[in-house]
Scaffold this motif. Structure first.
Motif, PDB file in Angstrom:
ATOM      1  N   ILE A 189       0.842  -1.205   0.000  1.00  0.00           N
ATOM      2  CA  ILE A 189       0.000   0.000   0.000  1.00  0.00           C
ATOM      3  C   ILE A 189       0.873   1.249   0.000  1.00  0.00           C
ATOM      4  N   TYR A 190       0.643   2.087  -0.994  1.00  0.00           N
ATOM      5  CA  TYR A 190       1.371   3.359  -1.097  1.00  0.00           C
ATOM      6  C   TYR A 190       0.365   4.510  -1.112  1.00  0.00           C
ATOM      7  N   PHE A 191       0.790   5.654  -0.576  1.00  0.00           N
ATOM      8  CA  PHE A 191      -0.022   6.840  -0.805  1.00  0.00           C
ATOM      9  C   PHE A 191       0.844   8.040  -1.158  1.00  0.00           C
ATOM     10  N   LYS A 192       0.275   8.873  -2.005  1.00  0.00           N
ATOM     11  CA  LYS A 192       0.906  10.142  -2.349  1.00  0.00           C
ATOM     12  C   LYS A 192       0.266  11.158  -1.420  1.00  0.00           C
ATOM     13  N   TYR A 193       1.088  11.836  -0.589  1.00  0.00           N
ATOM     14  CA  TYR A 193       0.529  12.694   0.450  1.00  0.00           C
ATOM     15  C   TYR A 193       0.552  14.161   0.035  1.00  0.00           C
TER      16      TYR A 193
END
Lengths: 454, 454
Positions: A99-103
């Motif tokens: 799981i990745y997120f662009k913040y």
């Protein structure tokens, strides 16, 4: 320590161009129509409220649009934004998913909205404009334009939907700190506002009404332009730096997303993340599954037809072809004020029509559940809007577990929820309601859609 | 684009040790004294409320204390924090000064406090503790410990000064999102609280009272320890990662600070930035001018004697030698709740006695002026506490301009003000008062200082 959590790029890696998906789509977008004649509009029709540079971006078919250096210069205050691997959340879910997120909450105004606010303020100042008017729902956009106005010496007047205005006094405080004026909408400062107040003095307002007020001010004053925080092509264009940076960061991570997720109100944070990946796919690259997440109480992509409609309640704006619930549709109350719009960006609507993305609708309580689980592991307190994306991410991660498959899931954590704490407080107090829209209201609003031969 | 704005380090550069200034000071700190016997305490005296690892750090004379890997692992969520060059502010001030800030507001809880909260939660969990109790003023510390508790599965109970509790309901919401309990202090959950309420049922509370409540809970429950967010040696120790990272980042910038600035309430964010630079100076490195900035309404370093005093109002804590206004001193109301403590960290007090730092006191209105000017240029909305540092930075930058000298000024932007918007709203509404403390009250509080032969 084992593998990295944050994938950082230095400032030289801020993209030099925005990416325009129109260049790669198999079908041209439908033209916008004049609200009076219902005929396709030309650049001159928009000139009273937008600077020509933005109008040309709105209709551009070029794949790359150069980002002006003064805009990149300001982006350096917070960009490139981090790509983060949510390793603790993965462990908590016991999932093989990555799981990745662009913040995007690292921007001063707390969301992705600043990406386009800075660009819009720049082009307006270049065009000699002194003042900008706009609307805001949750307040993310109004705050962003307030700061962008401070950066370029522009006066900013924000019409804030009355219910949010009273729910979130701190958003107004933030806008004022940056020198902007924030007015509860409907107001008595415009004809559109006075008309609504005469008929419904106790109305809590809506985005559609606030847009009418802001457009009216811009149309009537030569030194004032209008700025919109989502929906339009040029706004989505400015957000594509998110996805472009993410592509570079995934190369650092030696990975590539299988699934992309974003919440959708007007569509800009979703498009900003997803379009650069879809573009790569359309040019022969790897296929991605892209999921647009919307509130069940305002299910534009999952329930609205793809039709020509007005962008505002007062029918001052051009008509665009989009997924819409009808400009007369007023969703029931829920806490993601940024997702309460009756329509959807024409380009997001079109890519759904083309089968390039799918959409899902979520009730708010399971979204807050997901947001709290995320926050207890990754720290960041997400905006209620972003919780819709997180709900879908956790669902997909649990599906990976069931299926015993590791997939890379990337979502746009479009903003923090520091100014939305009342929503969390209500959630913990058991006061959130999962109200559905009224089907009869929806049918009535759809029946009022303008009759346009597509 | 010209030179860089943000100096970033990757996660491998998170310091492996905390830095202990005691090893480099020409004089040993004075021992803490038992509140009953007034004799120096030993580790066993603190064991009922602190885990032994932290007690040993409290009295350590080693220069380097290893950061446990599980703590570094969590630091990776937001550390290394960015060092930022405030180029737009420099231009706005038309100053030759080079202004840098270390931005600690990137932590999930919004301030530097999370650096020590994670470490304290870790050591307590290792020691088999199940619950932590603490106090909070502005709420930065309570929020940080709430999140750290969530990370390590510890229950957290926070006593929040009643005036802040009611002024800042969103801080409570944030703590609850992370699973903690937040109680207005004084409360009827403790003997200390009940005693105050019986005498002053309408009291707005104070940090000193809240500390008494939290310590009482910890002392009475074997599975519960106490955690403090500032003042103590081990807390300052944990914050030294800030200055250590800054030293590395200044090397990237090919520069070195002439002036260091931080606000001081209990002293931890100031010490965290400054001590590593002072250590380098004490070991023969370059001399820096370090300025501690405190509120004029609670002028601990500028007006308080260096004397033994209690840390709390209820006199449950050990006595430490520090700059103090007396544990009975209650400052008048002002908006930087984190700077309202009657005392000052013993190590910060000692370095002032040794002539290694200087201190200045500021009224709140000019601090908010400085914070707003900063925000309109650099975007970030500072916490009211940090505005004290920004006031001094702008003053120094303007002095550089007057003198025609370029100096490098580094300050600790210890946290954002997203939960402090009411203070900004009051500032813009002209409602801020620059109330001074009452000189007679101060003298009365000083007269009550315990009589200890130093």
């Amino acid at each position: 320590m084992d593998a990295t959590v944050k994938y950082l790029l230095d400032e030289t890696r801020i993209p030099k161009d925005w990416y325009n998906i129109v260049a790669d789509l198999p079908r041209a977008p439908d033209p916008a129509l004049h609200p009076g004649t219902l005929q396709p509009i030309g650049p001159a029709d928009l000139a009273p409220i937008f600077p020509m540079d933005l109008i040309l971006q709105e209709v551009s078919t070029e794949r790359h649009v150069a980002i002006p250096e003064p805009v990149r210069e300001i982006y350096r205050q917070w960009r490139p934004s981090p790509l983060v691997r949510a390793r603790r959340l993965e462990k908590a879910l016991d999932t093989p998913a990555r799981i990745y997120f662009k913040y995007e909450g690292v921007s001063a105004a707390g969301s992705h909205k600043l990406n386009t606010a800075v660009a819009q303020a720049f082009y307006n100042r270049e065009a000699g404009i002194r003042r900008l008017s706009t609307e805001t729902g949750a307040g993310q956009w109004g705050s962003s334009l307030a700061y962008a106005g401070a950066l370029f010496g522009l006066e900013v007047r924000v019409f804030m939907v009355k219910s949010s205005f009273h729910q979130k006094p701190y958003r107004k405080g933030l806008m004022e700190t940056w020198g902007a004026t924030c007015i509860a909408s409907p107001s008595n400062q415009t004809e559109a506002g006075r008309r609504v107040l005469a008929e419904h003095p106790d109305t809590s307002g809506s985005l559609g009404i606030a847009i009418s007020e802001a457009v009216e001010i811009a149309a009537q004053n030569a030194d004032t332009n209008y700025a919109l925080g989502s929906v339009l092509n040029h706004v989505l264009l400015h957000q594509t730096i998110i996805g472009q940076e993410a592509i570079e960061q995934f190369a650092l991570a030696d990975d590539y997303p299988d699934i992309l997720v974003g919440c959708t109100g007007g569509g800009s944070n979703f498009a900003g993340l997803v379009f650069p990946f879809l573009g790569a796919q359309l040019r022969g690259g790897r296929r991605v599954k892209a999921i647009a997440c919307e509130p069940a109480a305002c299910p534009t992509l999952t329930r609205g037809p793809f039709a020509y409609d007005f962008g505002d309640t007062g029918h001052l704006t051009p008509l665009v072809r989009m997924h819409t619930l009808g400009s007369a549709f007023i969703p029931p109350g829920f806490h993601a004020g940024g997702l309460r719009y009756h329509g959807m960006a024409p380009l997001v609507s079109l890519v759904q029509e083309l089968g390039l993305i799918e959409s899902r609708a979520f009730k708010q309580t399971p979204c807050f559940e997901a947001g709290v689980q995320f926050s207890r592991n990754e720290g960041i307190l997400p905006a209620p809007e972003a919780n819709h994306a997180i709900r879908a991410v956790i669902d997909e991660a649990l599906r990976c577990k069931e299926e015993g498959v590791s997939r890379a899931i990337l979502f746009n954590l479009s903003g923090h929820g520091h100014f939305d704490m009342q929503a969390y407080i209500d959630y913990f107090a058991g006061k959130l309601e999962d109200r559905s829209y009224d089907e009869a209201d929806l049918q009535a609003a759809l029946a009022e859609l303008p009759k346009v031969a597509a």
